[in-house]
Design an enzyme around this catalytic site. Structure first.
Site, PDB file in Angstrom:
ATOM      1  N   GLY A  45      46.484 162.493 114.248  1.00 57.79           N
ATOM      2  CA  GLY A  45      45.203 161.843 114.298  1.00 57.79           C
ATOM      3  C   GLY A  45      45.276 160.380 113.555  1.00 57.79           C
ATOM      4  N   GLN A  50      42.299 152.830 109.523  1.00 59.44           N
ATOM      5  CA  GLN A  50      43.615 153.042 108.960  1.00 59.44           C
ATOM      6  C   GLN A  50      44.846 152.109 109.595  1.00 59.44           C
ATOM      7  OE1 GLN A  50      43.731 157.492 109.954  1.00 59.44           O
ATOM      8  NE2 GLN A  50      45.014 157.474 108.148  1.00 59.44           N
ATOM      9  N   CYS A  95      47.885 162.949 105.630  1.00 62.06           N
ATOM     10  CA  CYS A  95      47.036 161.792 106.079  1.00 62.06           C
ATOM     11  C   CYS A  95      48.073 160.602 106.075  1.00 62.06           C
ATOM     12  CB  CYS A  95      45.930 161.416 105.183  1.00 62.06           C
ATOM     13  SG  CYS A  95      45.102 159.830 105.835  1.00 62.06           S
ATOM     14  N   LEU A  96      48.177 159.955 107.176  1.00 62.63           N
ATOM     15  CA  LEU A  96      49.134 158.814 107.121  1.00 62.63           C
ATOM     16  C   LEU A  96      48.978 157.634 106.015  1.00 62.63           C
ATOM     17  CD1 LEU A  96      49.722 158.434 111.150  1.00 62.63           C
ATOM     18  CD2 LEU A  96      51.305 159.255 109.650  1.00 62.63           C
ATOM     19  N   HIS A 137      38.299 165.298 109.233  1.00 66.62           N
ATOM     20  CA  HIS A 137      39.261 164.675 108.697  1.00 66.62           C
ATOM     21  C   HIS A 137      39.135 163.034 109.120  1.00 66.62           C
ATOM     22  CE1 HIS A 137      43.240 163.738 106.649  1.00 66.62           C
ATOM     23  NE2 HIS A 137      43.034 162.585 107.348  1.00 66.62           N
ATOM     24  N   GLU A 138      39.014 163.078 110.273  1.00 67.56           N
ATOM     25  CA  GLU A 138      39.008 161.410 110.924  1.00 67.56           C
ATOM     26  C   GLU A 138      37.499 160.701 110.745  1.00 67.56           C
ATOM     27  OE1 GLU A 138      41.824 159.869 111.185  1.00 67.56           O
ATOM     28  OE2 GLU A 138      42.973 161.863 111.515  1.00 67.56           O
ATOM     29  N   HIS A 141      37.279 159.460 107.470  1.00 70.07           N
ATOM     30  CA  HIS A 141      37.626 157.877 107.469  1.00 70.07           C
ATOM     31  C   HIS A 141      36.616 157.057 107.913  1.00 70.07           C
ATOM     32  CE1 HIS A 141      42.091 158.270 106.338  1.00 70.07           C
ATOM     33  NE2 HIS A 141      42.279 159.200 107.123  1.00 70.07           N
TER      34      HIS A 141
HETATM   35  C1  Y12 Z   1      44.884 168.651 110.152  1.00 69.46           C
HETATM   36  C2  Y12 Z   1      44.777 168.205 109.013  1.00 69.46           C
HETATM   37  C3  Y12 Z   1      44.776 166.409 108.914  1.00 69.46           C
HETATM   38  C4  Y12 Z   1      44.808 166.017 110.045  1.00 69.46           C
HETATM   39  C5  Y12 Z   1      44.484 164.274 110.048  1.00 69.46           C
HETATM   40  C6  Y12 Z   1      45.815 163.562 110.686  1.00 69.46           C
HETATM   41  N1  Y12 Z   1      46.947 163.617 109.814  1.00 69.46           N
HETATM   42  C7  Y12 Z   1      48.093 162.991 110.242  1.00 69.46           C
HETATM   43  O1  Y12 Z   1      48.295 162.974 111.528  1.00 69.46           O
HETATM   44  C8  Y12 Z   1      49.087 163.187 109.161  1.00 69.46           C
HETATM   45  C9  Y12 Z   1      50.342 162.699 109.524  1.00 69.46           C
HETATM   46  C10 Y12 Z   1      51.548 162.345 108.566  1.00 69.46           C
HETATM   47  C11 Y12 Z   1      52.802 162.110 109.023  1.00 69.46           C
HETATM   48  C12 Y12 Z   1      53.760 161.903 108.215  1.00 69.46           C
HETATM   49  O2  Y12 Z   1      55.053 161.518 108.691  1.00 69.46           O
HETATM   50  C13 Y12 Z   1      56.060 162.277 108.924  1.00 69.46           C
HETATM   51  O3  Y12 Z   1      55.901 163.585 108.879  1.00 69.46           O
HETATM   52  C14 Y12 Z   1      57.269 161.863 109.461  1.00 69.46           C
HETATM   53  C15 Y12 Z   1      53.546 162.039 106.699  1.00 69.46           C
HETATM   54  O4  Y12 Z   1      54.738 161.746 106.160  1.00 69.46           O
HETATM   55  C16 Y12 Z   1      54.735 161.465 104.758  1.00 69.46           C
HETATM   56  O5  Y12 Z   1      53.857 161.267 104.007  1.00 69.46           O
HETATM   57  C17 Y12 Z   1      56.072 161.025 104.274  1.00 69.46           C
HETATM   58  C18 Y12 Z   1      52.452 162.370 106.257  1.00 69.46           C
HETATM   59  C19 Y12 Z   1      51.343 162.611 107.212  1.00 69.46           C
HETATM   60  C20 Y12 Z   1      44.739 166.626 111.229  1.00 69.46           C
HETATM   61  C21 Y12 Z   1      44.904 167.997 111.205  1.00 69.46           C
HETATM   62 CO    CO Z   2      43.653 160.374 107.470  1.00 68.22          CO
END
Ligand code: Y12
Ligand code: CO
Length: 158
Positions: A45, A50, A95-96, A137-138, A141
Site C-alpha cells: 500500500g 509518502q 509502513c514504507l 492504514h492508508e 496517511h
Molecule cells: C497491513 C498493514 C499495513 C499496510 C500498509 C502498507 N504497508 C506496506 O506496504 C509496508 C511495506 C514495507 C516494506 C518493507 O520493505 C521490505 O520488506 C523489503 C519494509 O522494510 C523495512 O522496513 C526494512 C517495511 C514495510 C497494509 C496491510
Molecule cells: Co504507511
C-alpha cells in the site's frame, strides 16, 4: 518511474491531503509512478503523501496466497470515504515511511469504501480482514496520521 519515499520523522507526513478535482493525464502519470514506487519498494500500500504529494490518493495491491502481487488486483483509490465500520481486528502493521518497525494495531474488521477511479468514476467496495486494515492504514496517511500514533499509551517501548 520510482519516486523517493518520505520517511518518519519528516513533517510532511503530518499534512492533511487535498481532494483530487482533475482526472487528467498528469494524474495518470503520477498514479503509474506511485505503482512503480510501491512495487519496487516491496510495499502493498502507498499513499500520495509518502511520495511528497498531499493529495487524497492511495494505492493497494494485495498479495495472493503465494505472496504474489498481480496488477490485476491493483486498487487506485481517489477521494475515499469510509462508512459502515464494524467489528475489530488486530494486525501487525508496517509502513514504507517507518522502516523496520512493525506493531500490532487494532482496526475495524469490515467497512464500506466509496471512492473514485483514475477517470473520476464513482465506485464502492466492501472490505474485510487485511484489505480493511490496509485501507484504514492508508486513509490515516491522507489525514496526516501514522500507525505508530495508534499504539496504546506505553506500548512504544515494550
Ligand atoms: C497491513 C498493514 C499495513 C499496510 C500498509 C502498507 N504497508 C506496506 O506496504 C509496508 C511495506 C514495507 C516494506 C518493507 O520493505 C521490505 O520488506 C523489503 C519494509 O522494510 C523495512 O522496513 C526494512 C517495511 C514495510 C497494509 C496491510
Ligand atoms: Co504507511
Amino acid at each position: 518511474m520510482k519516486l523517493p519515499v518520505v520517511v518518519y520523522p519528516d513533517k510532511r507526513l503530518k499534512l492533511i491531503s487535498k481532494p483530487i478535482e482533475n482526472f487528467n493525464t498528469d494524474l495518470h502519470t503520477f498514479l503509474d509512478d506511485m505503482y512503480d514506487t510501491m512495487i519496487e519498494s516491496n510495499g502493498i500500500g502507498l499513499a500520495a503523501i509518502q511520495v511528497a504529494k498531499a493529495q487524497r490518493i492511495l494505492l493497494l495491491c494485495m498479495p495472493d496466497e503465494d505472496g504474489e502481487q498481480s496488477k490485476d488486483v491493483l486498487l487506485e483509490i481517489i477521494n475515499p470515504k469510509v462508512s459502515n465500520e464494524e467489528g475489530t481486528i488486530v494486525y501487525q502493521e508496517g509502513c514504507l515511511s517507518v522502516p523496520s518497525f512493525y506493531e500490532d494495531i487494532e482496526r475495524y474488521e469490515k467497512l464500506t469504501l466509496d471512492y473514485q477511479d483514475r477517470h473520476g468514476k464513482a465506485l464502492r467496495l466492501e472490505a474485510e480482514g487485511l484489505l480493511s486494515v490496509a485501507i484504514q492504514h492508508e486513509i490515516d496517511h491522507l489525514d496526516g496520521k501514522l500507525f505508530i500514533e495508534r499504539l496504546p499509551y506505553g506500548r512504544l517501548n515494550d
